[in-house]
Design an enzyme around this catalytic site. Structure first.
Site: not given
Ligand code: NAD
Length: 492
Positions: A151, A175-176, A228, A231, A249, A283, A379
């Protein structure tokens, strides 16, 4: 469905699909402002089938034809830039300063970049690498790509997946994040309006259930995930039984290393931008500042001064630097880390006021925490930065590398040799010298260690979305090859 609010449906094949409905909350007010469809496993099945069908014709196009179609889509996105910037700011609470000047134009540039480079695939020249054979390499599309995005940069993250995937000849089901789907949905709608084939870009909304259905679908050949580390581990686990290709990522906890010989004013200004941009929900944010002893006090006092000047407020005000955090749950998480630090006796400097309603959090500096404290190791993903001292270059390297993450880092020094040594020693996918955060379509983005596997952006990303195939032609017709066990006669 509540008729007061705009409703955003999913995009599957050429259809707008509204299986269920969930509220979208404006982070600046904490109130509902729209609703969005809530997808299911059946929607994933339908989207994957549409993608599989669309990929066949799309993959047959010449590079030039594919490129022209994506360029046209990029132009259409650009003509919707203002609308997309406003939607992104409303949905994710991002300052319009950032969405207008950063997120949206950068996404458009990603499409133009990948549309350009797909016409120049990298590979060895066709030739005789084995005696009597001519070999060539082909780069085949993977097929159907499943993508899952977070997000914090909803449109950018979607563009980083969709652009290389379709440029390489694949179709995609994306999936966003559940709370920030709007610009991703609008992108898919604009793609259809711009003439991209139905089923090429499919958007299924929802949470973990939909994500897991994408990761385990037998016709999804690759999962491209940003989110994250926790996940990401689950995604890798789900994708492994069918040996799907995976790019991850993941999280980051970037060190920001300031040597005594740095331009301290530039470093302090760079720290403020690097730590607080997008309310620290980045990130690659400068999360851990390490300053050499001699200049520590001077740097800290300037950092506090500048942090107090950061304008936290309504994302739509022109002078707002940072908006609210993206959700109440996330605000509580950030608060929790700061509260824990306070209880551990770590000095907390809060810089500035925030509006009373909405999910705002002020720029916050945690002074001199122990290296093993959670606020240093984990983080926080908010406008919260730690600051610690170091004495030698070796100690700076040790501290910089001392987390499970390795996404990005910056080093501040006017000594070129030291900068080169540090750039080599730091375990991170990007090391900036005398700046923090700059990013471009041509440069790879991706982590070391638990920050992930694979690259977004750059030609390395295009490679992730293709599979190398070796094609060997027997050019002699001679069956008496030295390694044959038996010979069935001469070709002539
Ligand atoms: P998150 O891992 O909670 O969710 C990311 C996505 O995964 C969401 O669309 C979520 O609905 C989906 N998801 C959740 N559980 C799942 C499952 N069991 N199976 C498949 N999909 C699932 O992360 P967040 O809180 O949305 O985003 C923040 C994180 O993203 C931070 O850790 C940040 O560092 C990371 N991030 C990394 C980069 C990069 O390029 N390395 C860029 C942006 C954000």
């Amino acid at each position: 469905m509540d008729e007061k609010f705009i409703h955003y449906p999913m995009v599957i094949g050429g259809d707008r699909v509204s299986t269920g409905s969930q509220d979208l909350i404006d982070p600046a007010t904490g109130k509902v402002f729209a609703t969005v469809a809530l997808g299911t496993k059946a929607d994933v099945d339908r989207a994957v089938a549409a993608a599989k069908q669309a990929q066949v014709g799309w993959g047959e196009l010449t590079y030039g034809e594919r490129s022209a179609a994506i360029m046209k889509f990029a132009d259409a996105l650009e003509s919707h830039a203002e609308e997309l910037a406003m939607l992104e700011s409303k949905n994710a609470g991002k300052a319009t300063k950032l969405t207008i000047n950063g997120d949206i134009p950068f996404s458009v540039d990603n499409f133009r970049y990948f549309a350009s480079i797909c016409r120049r695939q990298e590979g060895a020249a066709a030739g005789e690498y084995i005696g009597g054979y001519t070999s060539m390499l082909r780069r085949e599309p993977v097929g159907v790509v499943g993508a899952i995005t977070p997000w914090n940069y909803p449109m950018n993250m979607a563009a980083w997946k969709i652009a290389p995937a379709i440029a390489a000849g694949n179709a995609i089901v994306l999936k966003p994040a559940p709370n920030t789907p709007i610009t991703t949905i609008r992108m898919a709608e604009i793609a259809l309006e711009a003439g991209l084939p139905e089923g090429l870009i499919n958007i299924v909304t929802g949470g973990a259930e939909v994500g897991e259905a994408i990761c385990t679908h037998p016709d999804v050949n690759m999962v491209s995930f940003t989110g994250s580390t926790r996940t990401g581990k689950r995604v890798a686990e789900l994708a492994s039984p069918m040996i799907k290709r995976v790019t991850l990522e993941l999280g980051g906890k970037a060190p920001f290393v300031v040597f005594a010989d740095a331009d301290l004013e530039a470093a302090a200004q760079g720290a403020v931008v690097g730590a607080y941009v997008n309310s620290g929900q980045d990130c690659t944010a400068a999360a851990r500042i390490y300053v050499q002893n001699e200049v520590y006090d001077q740097f800290l006092s300037r950092l506090v001064e500048l942090s107090k000047q950061v304008k936290v407020g309504n994302p739509f005000d022109e002078d707002t630097d940072i908006g609210p955090l993206s959700s109440l749950a996330h605000l509580n998480k950030v608060r929790g880390y700061v509260e824990e630090a306070r209880q551990q006796g770590i000095e907390v400097i809060t810089c500035g006021e925030v509006p009373s309603e909405g999910f705002y959090f002020p720029p916050t500096i945690l002074v001199n925490p122990p290296q093993k404290a959670n606020c240093v190791q984990e983080e926080i993903f908010g406008p919260v930065v730690t600051i610690q001292k170091f004495s030698t270059e070796a100690e700076a390297i040790e501290l910089a590398n001392d987390t499970p993450y390795g996404l990005a880092a910056s080093v501040w020094t006017l000594n070129v040799q030291k900068a080169m040594r540090m750039a080599k020693a730091i375990q991170a996918g990007a090391v900036w010298i005398n700046d923090h955060i700059p990013i471009g379509s041509e440069m790879p983005h991706g982590g070391f260690k638990q920050s992930g596997i694979g690259k977004d952006l750059s030609h390395y990303a295009l490679e992730e979305y293709t599979i190398v195939k070796h094609v060997a032609f027997d050019v002699t017709g001679d069956r008496r090859k030295p390694w044959h066990f038996t010979t069935f006669g001469k070709a002539d």
